[in-house]
Write an enzyme that holds these catalytic residues in place. Sequence first.
Site, PDB file in Angstrom:
ATOM      1  N   LYS A 185     -42.008 -10.442  28.015  1.00  0.00           N
ATOM      2  CA  LYS A 185     -40.878 -11.278  27.584  1.00  0.00           C
ATOM      3  C   LYS A 185     -39.689 -11.151  28.554  1.00  0.00           C
ATOM      4  O   LYS A 185     -39.640 -10.222  29.385  1.00  0.00           O
ATOM      5  CB  LYS A 185     -40.482 -10.889  26.164  1.00  0.00           C
ATOM      6  CG  LYS A 185     -41.582 -11.189  25.122  1.00  0.00           C
ATOM      7  CD  LYS A 185     -41.102 -10.895  23.701  1.00  0.00           C
ATOM      8  CE  LYS A 185     -42.168 -11.230  22.680  1.00  0.00           C
ATOM      9  NZ  LYS A 185     -41.700 -11.023  21.280  1.00  0.00           N
ATOM     10  N   TYR A 204     -43.870 -20.911  19.278  1.00  0.00           N
ATOM     11  CA  TYR A 204     -43.599 -20.161  18.049  1.00  0.00           C
ATOM     12  C   TYR A 204     -43.504 -21.074  16.821  1.00  0.00           C
ATOM     13  O   TYR A 204     -42.862 -20.704  15.836  1.00  0.00           O
ATOM     14  CB  TYR A 204     -42.311 -19.350  18.200  1.00  0.00           C
ATOM     15  CG  TYR A 204     -42.487 -18.037  18.938  1.00  0.00           C
ATOM     16  CD1 TYR A 204     -43.313 -17.033  18.433  1.00  0.00           C
ATOM     17  CD2 TYR A 204     -41.822 -17.776  20.125  1.00  0.00           C
ATOM     18  CE1 TYR A 204     -43.471 -15.817  19.092  1.00  0.00           C
ATOM     19  CE2 TYR A 204     -41.972 -16.561  20.799  1.00  0.00           C
ATOM     20  CZ  TYR A 204     -42.799 -15.594  20.272  1.00  0.00           C
ATOM     21  OH  TYR A 204     -42.960 -14.389  20.919  1.00  0.00           O
ATOM     22  N   GLU A 228     -52.890 -20.128  21.553  1.00  0.00           N
ATOM     23  CA  GLU A 228     -51.893 -19.653  22.526  1.00  0.00           C
ATOM     24  C   GLU A 228     -52.418 -19.729  23.961  1.00  0.00           C
ATOM     25  O   GLU A 228     -51.677 -20.064  24.889  1.00  0.00           O
ATOM     26  CB  GLU A 228     -51.483 -18.224  22.168  1.00  0.00           C
ATOM     27  CG  GLU A 228     -50.689 -18.172  20.858  1.00  0.00           C
ATOM     28  CD  GLU A 228     -50.337 -16.763  20.428  1.00  0.00           C
ATOM     29  OE1 GLU A 228     -50.728 -15.789  21.112  1.00  0.00           O
ATOM     30  OE2 GLU A 228     -49.651 -16.632  19.401  1.00  0.00           O
TER      31      GLU A 228
HETATM   32  P1  GDP Z   1     -45.401  -9.801  16.507  1.00  0.00           P
HETATM   33  O1  GDP Z   1     -46.726 -10.419  16.164  1.00  0.00           O
HETATM   34  O2  GDP Z   1     -45.426  -8.285  16.474  1.00  0.00           O
HETATM   35  O3  GDP Z   1     -44.826 -10.313  17.811  1.00  0.00           O
HETATM   36  O4  GDP Z   1     -44.351 -10.195  15.354  1.00  0.00           O
HETATM   37  P2  GDP Z   1     -44.081 -11.564  14.555  1.00  0.00           P
HETATM   38  O5  GDP Z   1     -45.201 -12.547  14.757  1.00  0.00           O
HETATM   39  O6  GDP Z   1     -43.722 -11.188  13.151  1.00  0.00           O
HETATM   40  O7  GDP Z   1     -42.745 -12.140  15.216  1.00  0.00           O
HETATM   41  C1  GDP Z   1     -42.781 -12.832  16.443  1.00  0.00           C
HETATM   42  C2  GDP Z   1     -41.606 -12.378  17.276  1.00  0.00           C
HETATM   43  O8  GDP Z   1     -40.401 -12.759  16.604  1.00  0.00           O
HETATM   44  C3  GDP Z   1     -41.475 -10.865  17.447  1.00  0.00           C
HETATM   45  O9  GDP Z   1     -42.287 -10.341  18.484  1.00  0.00           O
HETATM   46  C4  GDP Z   1     -40.002 -10.709  17.748  1.00  0.00           C
HETATM   47  O10 GDP Z   1     -39.688 -11.027  19.106  1.00  0.00           O
HETATM   48  C5  GDP Z   1     -39.392 -11.780  16.837  1.00  0.00           C
HETATM   49  N1  GDP Z   1     -38.991 -11.235  15.530  1.00  0.00           N
HETATM   50  C6  GDP Z   1     -39.769 -10.737  14.538  1.00  0.00           C
HETATM   51  N2  GDP Z   1     -39.038 -10.349  13.476  1.00  0.00           N
HETATM   52  C7  GDP Z   1     -37.746 -10.619  13.803  1.00  0.00           C
HETATM   53  C8  GDP Z   1     -36.497 -10.467  13.099  1.00  0.00           C
HETATM   54  O11 GDP Z   1     -36.431  -9.990  11.960  1.00  0.00           O
HETATM   55  N3  GDP Z   1     -35.378 -10.869  13.782  1.00  0.00           N
HETATM   56  C9  GDP Z   1     -35.415 -11.403  15.027  1.00  0.00           C
HETATM   57  N4  GDP Z   1     -34.259 -11.758  15.617  1.00  0.00           N
HETATM   58  N5  GDP Z   1     -36.556 -11.568  15.711  1.00  0.00           N
HETATM   59  C10 GDP Z   1     -37.718 -11.179  15.108  1.00  0.00           C
END
Ligand code: GDP
Length: 139
Positions: free
Chosen positions: A11, A51, A128
């Site tokens: 990232k 996303y 993806e």
């Molecule tokens: P991952 O699969 O571990 O990447 O997590 P998720 O699919 O839940 O979330 C996608 C991405 O969104 C994460 O990698 C973080 O960059 C971001 N993200 C997740 N939770 C939060 C949050 O509570 N706040 C913010 N600002 N970003 C988040």
Amino acid sequence: MVIERTLAIIKPDAVGGGVSGEILARIHKAGFRIVAIKSLRLTKAEAEGFYAVHRSRPFFADLTTFMSSGKVVVMVLEAENAIARWRDIMGATDPAKAAPGTIRREFGSSIQNNCTHGSDAPDTATFEIGYFFPGVDLI
Ligand code: GDP
């Protein structure tokens, strides 16, 4: 064990922070084959498309602004059990909760700026990989 492919992203926080090389070294040491790799800067719209599944989450605007704030390195990684293995090596989403020695624990700075992405299931990996490498023969 089935050979799998996953999409990994270094990232903008990690690229800007100069730790891409260290993350790539860990990918090699873990035995992944890098099937494809490129460096690019996403537009906001491209980040939103990537996303889209998170569109209704409260952090969607911040996340897509962050993901389009600088260059990223996008890769297709191949290994046995690649999806789960890459997620293990990255660690938990929140660097503060990630296990010691994981990439996110060592290089992430917040739940959003967590330095790497990895697909979370075979169907999302397929989406993806196609999002970033459409129509490309990944051999
Ligand atoms: P991952 O699969 O571990 O990447 O997590 P998720 O699919 O839940 O979330 C996608 C991405 O969104 C994460 O990698 C973080 O960059 C971001 N993200 C997740 N939770 C939060 C949050 O509570 N706040 C913010 N600002 N970003 C988040």
